[in-house]
Design an enzyme around this catalytic site. Structure first.
Site, PDB file in Angstrom:
ATOM      1  N   ASP B 258       0.824  -1.193   0.000  1.00 25.91           N
ATOM      2  CA  ASP B 258       0.000   0.000   0.000  1.00 25.91           C
ATOM      3  C   ASP B 258       0.861   1.247   0.000  1.00 25.91           C
ATOM      4  O   ASP B 258       0.708   2.157  -0.810  1.00 25.91           O
ATOM      5  CB  ASP B 258      -0.871  -0.031   1.260  1.00 25.91           C
ATOM      6  CG  ASP B 258      -2.204   0.604   1.004  1.00 25.91           C
ATOM      7  OD1 ASP B 258      -3.042   0.544   1.907  1.00 25.91           O
ATOM      8  OD2 ASP B 258      -2.392   1.152  -0.092  1.00 25.91           O
ATOM      9  N   ASP B 386     -10.445  -0.513   2.785  1.00 25.42           N
ATOM     10  CA  ASP B 386      -9.960  -0.414   4.154  1.00 25.42           C
ATOM     11  C   ASP B 386     -10.900  -1.090   5.124  1.00 25.42           C
ATOM     12  O   ASP B 386     -10.459  -1.753   6.062  1.00 25.42           O
ATOM     13  CB  ASP B 386      -9.803   1.054   4.548  1.00 25.42           C
ATOM     14  CG  ASP B 386      -8.465   1.595   4.097  1.00 25.42           C
ATOM     15  OD1 ASP B 386      -8.349   2.812   3.924  1.00 25.42           O
ATOM     16  OD2 ASP B 386      -7.549   0.777   3.907  1.00 25.42           O
TER      17      ASP B 386
END
Lengths: 270, 448
Positions: B258, B386
């Site tokens: 990420d 998320d």
């Protein structure tokens, strides 16, 4: 029956704390953040999200690691040794928690400087005393949650408390102990931060000693009068002390009570 | 019901891979989008819909040029509020996942593994197990990277229809098939007698309303509720089909990936965001959780998202032509991810000329009412990836920690800190988030 015990213990342990949270903390997002988490990476004015519970968790993690290593390294059948290790673990954990409380104080100090620098009128939206209170509540809620959650989960399931000869009051006394601990952490937060702010080291020492005393008294269990009564007495002392430090006085209290009475009814309270 | 369960392993494959890149993209997009929106909100009071997909990217350009300090100050002031606004949905998603894991045993039962994690963890030695989990994680991550790059390529070359189709099939699968299985397992757990007709009615209504809310128009709360539900469903699937060590490794590597994908100039996510910026497109509202009402005019813009899903479907077809069901699964997986930036593209796919115009017109409209608008009313957007990612983390912790609630609680708090970090960041992720995740993992191992 089990459901009643579950709800009863939950409300006993967390009722006052949650009402404190609802009435004083829930409305301000900054306070919620200070309460919930702990920013480990605490430099610069962006570190306003210092979170109390996280700090408590980290301290718990470290102390549990130490205890775990000690237990693994020792003989599991040696009862006094295990008990001694447990006492050592508890004391170490208390010291570590207070150390982290101090670290958290340092972090919040920096955060206040940042907030002041960035505010429009030169004063921080939240004072260090408010932070101390919120931080204390956060520590308390986290420690209370960790004490009670597994207990509450077991309280739901089928079972009988104390069927093997242990005390039948285990759930109840745990709930009361948790409640008093949450309150104590709140007051200790205020006392501790005040001591750090005004360089009064004896206040900090008093907090540590009180914490050790309360934790140590739990070793009197299952003689619950030995642990609950001193804890409540200490809580009353800490409450009065914190109230005085926060600017309270007997006159303030009287005025508050009388005002409330006079607002409720037009007749003068006597 | 049991036959359906047996088919799941095959179905998961595409989904697993699709989801992760989605997560990151959406998260990245969201973060940067949020920043831009924050900025644009402050700068231009006549843009009430900054939190909506209608925000043109041209605002962002102007915004970036403006005063940085003003930016920081407002970020700080409203950052706290935004963090809290996002705590609630994240908490809800995690609560749903943990509640399901603790009560419905189906999701903790081992029914095989996905094709993306072919190496078993039931080995004789710990070394072998470690090796297998590393290999599994490597395969999974490389699939994710490939899918991300593929999606970026699709986006760059404007294959919007492919992505649209993909997206639609993804969310169809998620809303109908997975919720059907979930409902069935819940009924089994609580021993509720149920007939197929009622179930068909329930699932049909649930799915259709979900599709409408997510891809078209709907009440904000309902849309938020649906997004939380599909995130929870996705997370449960991951928790079930990923073996333990593999799951933790993947979570760790995903965090690093990420960071890399967002920060590196050549990172796929960054390229995606930049392309979207160049084309003045906004992110997809349907796969982004938005905490405030999407601005009215922009609602109509959301139709192109459907097209995107369609295109996504065909894209996946190229990758896994073998199994039809796999394709469908991939789409369902993609639902968490590609929809976001695909919707971004969708705004393009529609009448391209009219979109910027309509947006400009829309922005010009409420200029008088905007000046009095409190910037605090600005909403926050968050990528569903998320939600899924962190729900997997908490769910895995609660599933493996032999009934210990402390581990779950600790993970939950650590994740909230991570959120706090993320939302406090200005442009980039900080290593602090990695620290929070490392802490999570340590807590879980400790409780384990």
């Amino acid at each position: 029956m089990t459901l009643a015990v579950f709800f009863g213990c939950t409300f006993i342990a967390f009722g006052p704390a949650f009402s404190l949270f609802l009435f004083t903390i829930a409305r301000d997002p900054l306070r919620i953040i200070i309460l919930i988490a702990g920013s480990v990476w605490g430099w610069g004015p962006w570190a306003t999200s210092g979170h109390r519970a996280f700090f408590w968790l980290v301290s718990l993690l470290l102390s549990s690691l130490i205890w775990f290593i000690a237990v693994k390294a020792s003989d599991p059948h040696d009862e006094p040794l295990q008990k001694g290790l447990l006492i050592f673990g508890v004391m170490f954990s208390v010291l570590l928690q207070e150390a982290f409380r101090f670290l958290y104080y340092k972090l919040l100090r920096k955060a206040i400087e940042g907030l002041v620098a960035l505010s429009e009128d030169g004063c921080s939206p939240i004072s260090i005393q408010q932070m101390a209170y919120v931080a204390g509540v956060g520590f308390g809620l986290m420690s209370g949650a960790f004490s009670m959650i597994n207990l509450l989960a077991d309280a739901l399931g089928p079972g009988t408390v104390g069927i093997h000869g242990d005390s039948q009051l285990y759930f109840l006394t745990s709930a009361f102990m948790t409640m008093v601990l949450i309150f104590l952490h709140t007051f200790w937060g205020i006392l501790f931060f005040h001591g750090c702010e005004n360089r009064r080291w004896w206040e900090i020492v008093a907090v540590v000693v009180m914490h050790l005393a309360v934790s140590g008294s739990t070793f009197c269990n299952p003689l619950y009068v030995g642990s609950l009564v001193p804890s409540y007495v200490l809580m009353a002392i800490a409450a009065v002390w914190a109230y005085m430090l926060s600017g309270g006085s007997v006159q303030n209290l009287r005025r508050f009570l009388l005002c409330a009475q006079s607002e409720a009814s037009p007749q003068p309270a006597s | 019901m049991t036959e359906l369960s047996a088919h799941l392993p095959q179905f998961q494959h595409g989904q697993m891979t699709e989801n992760f890149p989605d997560n990151h993209l959406s998260n990245t997009n969201d973060n940067s989008e949020r920043r831009r929106h924050d900025n644009s909100e402050r700068r231009r009071n006549d843009n009430p819909g900054s939190e909506t997909n209608g925000q043109p990217q041209n605002n962002i350009q102007q915004v970036v040029d403006q005063d940085e300090e003003e930016d920081e100050e407002l970020t700080l002031k409203y950052g706290a509020k935004h963090v809290i606004m996002l705590f609630v949905p994240v908490t809800l998603c995690m609560v749903v996942v943990v509640a399901t894991i603790k009560s419905v045993s189906f999701y903790t039962r081992k029914d095989g593994q996905l094709i993306y994690t072919p190496f078993t963890e039931e080995t004789d030695t710990i070394g072998q197990r470690a090796l297998n989990s590393i290999l599994n994680a490597a395969i999974m991550i490389s699939v994710i990277i490939v899918m991300t790059i593929l999606l970026v390529v699709l986006y760059k070359y404007r294959c919007y229809k492919v992505i649209h189709g993909w997206l639609i099939i993804s969310s169809l699968l998620l809303l109908f098939f997975f919720s059907f299985i979930y409902l069935g397992e819940v009924f089994k757990t609580y021993n509720v007698a149920m007939d197929y007709i009622t179930v068909a009615l329930i699932i049909w209504n649930f799915g259709v309303v979900g599709m409408i809310c997510i891809h078209w128009k709907g009440p904000l709360r309902l849309q938020q509720a649906y997004l939380i539900m599909i995130s929870a469903l996705m997370a449960l699937v991951f928790i079930k089909y990923l073996p333990e060590w593999t799951a933790w490794l993947i979570l760790a590597v995903i965090s690093v990936y990420d960071l890399v994908a967002v920060l590196c100039p050549k990172g796929p996510l960054r390229m995606l965001v930049e392309t979207a910026q160049e084309r003045n497109e906004t992110l997809f509202p349907a796969l982004i959780y938005s905490s405030t009402m999407v601005w009215l005019v922009n609602m109509a813009e959301e139709d192109p998202e459907g097209q995107r899903k369609a295109s996504k479907n065909s894209t996946y077809d190229k990758q896994a032509p073998a199994n039809q069901s796999q394709n469908e699964d991939a789409e369902a997986d993609d639902g968490g991810f590609s929809q976001e930036w695909q919707q971004q593209r969708d705004n393009r796919i529609g009448p391209i000329e009219s979109t910027p115009e309509s947006r400009a017109a829309v922005q010009a409209l409420p200029s008088n009412s905007q000046t009095s608008e409190d910037p605090e009313e600005r909403g926050v957007k968050l990528g569903l990836g998320d939600f899924i990612f962190y729900s997997v983390l908490v769910g895995k912790a609660s599933a493996t920690a032999s009934g210990d609630w402390n581990t779950t609680l600790a993970c939950f708090v650590a994740i909230l800190i991570h959120w706090g970090f993320n939302l406090e960041q200005k442009d980039e992720r900080s290593p602090g988030t990695v620290v929070a995740k490392v802490y999570d993992a340590v807590i879980s191992v400790d409780g384990y």
